[in-house]
Motif scaffolding. Structure first.
Motif, PDB file in Angstrom:
ATOM      1  N   ASN A  23       9.602  -3.447  -6.439  1.00 12.20           N
ATOM      2  CA  ASN A  23       8.280  -2.619  -6.546  1.00 12.20           C
ATOM      3  C   ASN A  23       7.185  -3.364  -7.391  1.00 12.20           C
ATOM      4  O   ASN A  23       7.294  -3.302  -8.512  1.00 12.20           O
ATOM      5  N   SER A  51       2.919   0.059  -4.818  1.00  7.44           N
ATOM      6  CA  SER A  51       2.461   1.487  -4.115  1.00  7.44           C
ATOM      7  C   SER A  51       1.933   2.214  -4.580  1.00  7.44           C
ATOM      8  O   SER A  51       1.563   2.004  -6.103  1.00  7.44           O
ATOM      9  N   ASP A  52       1.714   3.095  -3.547  1.00  2.00           N
ATOM     10  CA  ASP A  52       0.666   3.760  -3.811  1.00  2.00           C
ATOM     11  C   ASP A  52       1.127   5.085  -5.080  1.00  2.00           C
ATOM     12  O   ASP A  52       0.794   5.828  -5.463  1.00  2.00           O
ATOM     13  N   SER A  53       2.452   5.293  -5.185  1.00  7.10           N
ATOM     14  CA  SER A  53       3.919   6.134  -5.664  1.00  7.10           C
ATOM     15  C   SER A  53       3.917   5.801  -6.646  1.00  7.10           C
ATOM     16  O   SER A  53       3.554   6.612  -7.723  1.00  7.10           O
ATOM     17  N   TYR A  55       0.664  -1.717  -0.171  1.00  5.13           N
ATOM     18  CA  TYR A  55       0.008   0.000   0.211  1.00  5.13           C
ATOM     19  C   TYR A  55       0.995   1.532  -0.092  1.00  5.13           C
ATOM     20  O   TYR A  55       0.469   2.299  -0.554  1.00  5.13           O
ATOM     21  N   LYS A  56       2.503   1.522   0.411  1.00  5.60           N
ATOM     22  CA  LYS A  56       3.098   2.247   0.991  1.00  5.60           C
ATOM     23  C   LYS A  56       4.131   2.832   0.814  1.00  5.60           C
ATOM     24  O   LYS A  56       4.526   0.976   0.597  1.00  5.60           O
ATOM     25  N   GLN A  57       4.727   3.389  -0.449  1.00  5.90           N
ATOM     26  CA  GLN A  57       6.367   2.986  -0.690  1.00  5.90           C
ATOM     27  C   GLN A  57       7.248   3.669   0.012  1.00  5.90           C
ATOM     28  O   GLN A  57       8.057   3.111  -0.241  1.00  5.90           O
ATOM     29  N   SER A  58       6.548   3.683   1.503  1.00  9.49           N
ATOM     30  CA  SER A  58       7.770   4.662   2.282  1.00  9.49           C
ATOM     31  C   SER A  58       7.590   2.661   3.174  1.00  9.49           C
ATOM     32  O   SER A  58       8.779   2.491   3.523  1.00  9.49           O
ATOM     33  N   ASP A  59       6.959   1.691   3.000  1.00  8.38           N
ATOM     34  CA  ASP A  59       7.860   0.276   3.228  1.00  8.38           C
ATOM     35  C   ASP A  59       8.139   0.198   2.726  1.00  8.38           C
ATOM     36  O   ASP A  59       9.250  -0.901   3.209  1.00  8.38           O
ATOM     37  N   ASN A 115       0.141   5.920  -9.465  1.00  6.98           N
ATOM     38  CA  ASN A 115       1.088   5.200  -9.524  1.00  6.98           C
ATOM     39  C   ASN A 115       1.827   4.737 -11.076  1.00  6.98           C
ATOM     40  O   ASN A 115       2.591   5.185 -10.778  1.00  6.98           O
TER      41      ASN A 115
END
Length: 308
Positions: free
Chosen positions: A161, A164-166, A143-147, A199
């Motif tokens: 990847n 992700s959301d980004s 869900y999150k690019q930060s993950d 994204n």
């Protein structure tokens, strides 16, 4: 999506260059002396140069030709395992990734939210270290690019990847390969995006100009691409002499385009926004009206006319 196509890019594991003709790719000296991808993370295409992305497509075309057309067995990933973290389900991403990795002799390990809870039962740092000790690479659909950024920072193996959301880099790489096969060259093409500033669009914006492709994108007001992505895309366009046009008019984005691209209006995790999004995205569809605007231009077909 362009053609709902995924192709697993195994750039980190190939050991030998190939110097034969692949359809619509020029043959020549292997580029491995210039392009080194082994061991790198694939989090976003902004981290790669144009030559590096072109090399990924060359390798992909090479593998596709040898395995699918020539029927060769290439166990380049024999003894390797791939951890596949899927917070978001996907038929095509899972099947293509598992099949591609297995065809190259590797063993894919599929992990759902029932098997692994990122940052819940154990920290992302611990997850990255455990996976690094037991697998050779990780493809994460999260869900999150930060993950992904944390996994990449803490892991000692490549992190890919899967969405992700980004960003969604492997989707766009697969689409580019399809366009390369169809047109013979990506340079000079105009991509017309109609839909969400999500994204998928972000990944196009981080890479299209590096191939010499122009981009015309139409999104509803309030659903434009991330400003930081737009700023970097404008820089890429300037550096590569390409055009970047962002508008709220779908027909304007479609005009003169070689390829019309769109995506779902409601991605996984956005179910609560369904009613609002259905209203906002009315008209942001690839319809015959958009197709006709795209086709009624000065563009001439490059392929030989087929027999009907």
């Amino acid at each position: 999506m362009l053609f709902n196509l995924r192709i697993l890019l195994n750039n980190a594991a190939l050991r030998n260059g190939h110097n034969f003709m692949v359809r619509n790719f020029r043959c020549g000296q292997p580029l491995q002396n210039k392009v080194q991808l082994k061991g790198r993370d694939l989090l976003t295409l902004k981290n790669f140069t144009g030559e590096e992305i072109k090399y990924m497509l060359w390798l992909s075309a090479d593998l596709k030709f040898r395995i699918k057309e020539k029927g060769e067995y290439l166990p380049l990933l024999q003894g390797k395992s791939l951890g596949m973290i899927f917070e978001k389900r996907s038929t095509r991403t899972r099947l293509s990734t598992e099949t591609g990795f297995a065809l190259l002799g590797g063993h894919p390990c599929f992990l759902t939210t029932q098997d692994i809870h990122l940052g819940v039962n154990e920290s992302l740092m611990d997850t990255a270290r455990v996976l690094s000790s037991m697998t050779d690479a990780v493809l994460a659909r999260v869900y999150k690019q930060s993950d992904l950024d944390i996994l990449a920072k803490e892991a000692s193996i490549p992190i890919i990847n899967g969405l992700s959301d980004s960003y969604h880099p492997i989707q766009i790489l697969a689409d580019y390969l399809t366009l390369q096969e169809h047109y013979g060259s990506l340079k000079g093409l105009t991509l017309s995006w109609i839909g969400d500033g999500n994204n998928i669009l972000h990944s196009i914006m981080m890479s299209a100009a590096k191939f010499g492709m122009h981009l015309q994108a139409a999104t509803p007001k309030g659903y434009e691409p991330d400003p930081s992505v737009t700023k970097l895309a404008e820089q890429y366009a300037k550096e590569n002499g390409t055009k970047l046009s962002l508008t709220n008019d779908p027909l304007e984005a479609a005009r003169g385009g070689n390829v019309l691209i769109t995506d779902t209006w409601i991605s996984m995790g956005q179910e609560e926004e369904k009613k609002k999004r259905l209203q906002a995205f009315q008209g942001y569809q690839v319809t015959m009206k958009a197709v006709m605007v795209s086709l009624l231009t000065d563009y001439s077909p490059q392929l030989q006319k087929p027999k009907f």
